[in-house]
Scaffold this active site. Structure first.
Site, PDB file in Angstrom:
ATOM      1  N   GLN A  56       0.793  -1.403  -0.034  1.00  0.00           N
ATOM      2  CA  GLN A  56      -0.103  -0.085   0.060  1.00  0.00           C
ATOM      3  C   GLN A  56       0.998   1.146  -0.068  1.00  0.00           C
ATOM      4  O   GLN A  56       2.203   1.083   0.439  1.00  0.00           O
ATOM      5  CB  GLN A  56      -0.929   0.062   1.200  1.00  0.00           C
ATOM      6  CG  GLN A  56      -1.971  -1.010   1.266  1.00  0.00           C
ATOM      7  CD  GLN A  56      -3.159  -1.079   0.355  1.00  0.00           C
ATOM      8  OE1 GLN A  56      -3.242  -0.074  -0.421  1.00  0.00           O
ATOM      9  NE2 GLN A  56      -3.956  -1.810   0.210  1.00  0.00           N
TER      10      GLN A  56
ATOM     11  N   LEU B 272       2.320   1.966  -4.452  1.00  0.00           N
ATOM     12  CA  LEU B 272       3.553   3.176  -4.306  1.00  0.00           C
ATOM     13  C   LEU B 272       4.625   2.643  -3.480  1.00  0.00           C
ATOM     14  O   LEU B 272       4.398   2.451  -2.251  1.00  0.00           O
ATOM     15  CB  LEU B 272       2.964   4.458  -4.097  1.00  0.00           C
ATOM     16  CG  LEU B 272       1.907   4.966  -4.883  1.00  0.00           C
ATOM     17  CD1 LEU B 272       1.140   6.169  -4.443  1.00  0.00           C
ATOM     18  CD2 LEU B 272       2.253   5.219  -6.327  1.00  0.00           C
TER      19      LEU B 272
ATOM     20  N   ASP C 276      10.052  -5.909  -4.573  1.00  0.00           N
ATOM     21  CA  ASP C 276       8.366  -5.918  -4.801  1.00  0.00           C
ATOM     22  C   ASP C 276       7.802  -6.780  -3.689  1.00  0.00           C
ATOM     23  O   ASP C 276       8.065  -8.109  -3.515  1.00  0.00           O
ATOM     24  CB  ASP C 276       8.314  -6.648  -6.117  1.00  0.00           C
ATOM     25  CG  ASP C 276       6.980  -6.761  -6.608  1.00  0.00           C
ATOM     26  OD1 ASP C 276       6.047  -6.470  -5.797  1.00  0.00           O
ATOM     27  OD2 ASP C 276       6.667  -7.466  -7.670  1.00  0.00           O
TER      28      ASP C 276
END
Length: 311
Positions: free
Chosen positions: A283, A287, A294
């Site tokens: 979240q 962004l 990741d």
């Protein structure tokens, strides 16, 4: 000649498909754990609001690799024990409905102690507990809020306002029946409350300051990760709040709400991801710092870790 070229192409395509078949099969089962994965949200969290998951983009990514995933909602604001009892009831319902023997619990923030409670009181239902950015020894932010509210005499007023926010979150996430108790959350997440909780439920506790705990207790595998960045994306509105909150840490590495050492529980897989507290669940809407790991890939790797361990 044309016929020969076509035949060669067909043979090459067949060869490639046969060569890639094992790779594709492995990719399709990369996250297929033996036991279902249960993603447990933190304070002021939710299972999903419309198409937006609290663990943004994570459930679908896990399912795409073969995992069975559940995203239950517990009270946005409550004590660790109360939230744990709510989660336990839902796991028992899933077991009764589908016959699942155990579950892999992955908890973010307050979801970590929530999952730990279930593992402590019902270890027969839990295969593993993985905590992400959880304040196992409490958060200086909770200490500061409690001190400020008490000093100004506004504890009741602040609690009523925050409880109302928790109620709104529960309503829009489709769980209006869940109770809200912001003071219960605050007591669970401050230093004194966390210490008391750890005394009652020590399974997986670090054996030294800022160290690691046992990997397996009562048949449950414990592991933890944490982040140590605060401002990670200028367009993320949450970064401003986390910047203010990080002032309570006095220079200690933190993710805006949880200190690096406080995130330790069981086997410490890593405690310095380039994430803040919101990035840990991808979240707001994914962004984050472009150079940071990741989060979605991270959760997939955790599922694969559990799969490899036979869980």
């Amino acid at each position: 000649m044309t016929r020969r070229i076509r035949a060669c192409r067909a043979a090459l395509a067949l060869t490639l498909s046969l060569a890639l078949a094992p790779v594709l099969a492995q990719a399709d089962t990369y996250t297929r754990t033996r036991y279902p994965i249960v993603l447990v949200h933190g304070m002021l969290g939710f299972g999903a609001i419309g198409p937006v998951d609290y663990f943004y983009g994570v459930p679908a990514a896990l399912r795409s690799g073969g995992a069975v995933v559940f995203t239950p909602s517990v009270s946005a604001l409550e004590s660790s024990e109360a939230r744990g009892e709510q989660l336990l009831a839902q796991l028992r319902q899933l077991k009764a409905a589908y016959g699942y023997g155990k579950f892999n619990l992955i908890g973010h923030s307050h979801g970590g102690p929530t999952a730990r409670y279930v593992a402590a009181v019902a270890p027969d239902l839990v295969a593993s507990v993985t905590t992400v950015g959880s304040p196992h020894t409490g958060s200086p932010v909770a200490d500061g809020i409690q001190a400020a509210a008490g000093a100004t005499g506004l504890t009741g007023v602040v609690a009523a306002i925050v409880n109302a926010l928790g109620t709104v979150i529960s309503w829009i996430s489709g769980q209006p029946q869940l109770p809200q108790d912001s003071l219960g959350s605050l007591t669970s997440l401050n230093s004194a409350g966390a210490a008391a909780f750890n005394t009652r439920f020590p399974q997986g506790a670090p054996t030294s300051a800022c160290g690691q705990g046992p990997a397996v207790v009562n048949g449950v595998r414990y592991a933890s990760v944490g982040g140590t960045s605060v401002v990670t994306h200028l367009l993320d509105p949450g970064d401003a709040f986390l910047t203010l909150a990080s002032a309570f840490f006095g220079g200690e590495l933190n993710d805006g709400l949880v200190g690096r050492c406080s995130s330790h529980w069981g086997t410490v897989l890593r405690d310095d991801y380039g994430w803040n507290h919101l990035d840990e669940v991808n979240q707001a809407l994914g962004l984050r710092n472009l150079f940071a790991s990741d989060p979605v890939a991270f959760y997939r790797s955790q599922a694969n870790r559990l799969k490899t361990a036979g869980l």
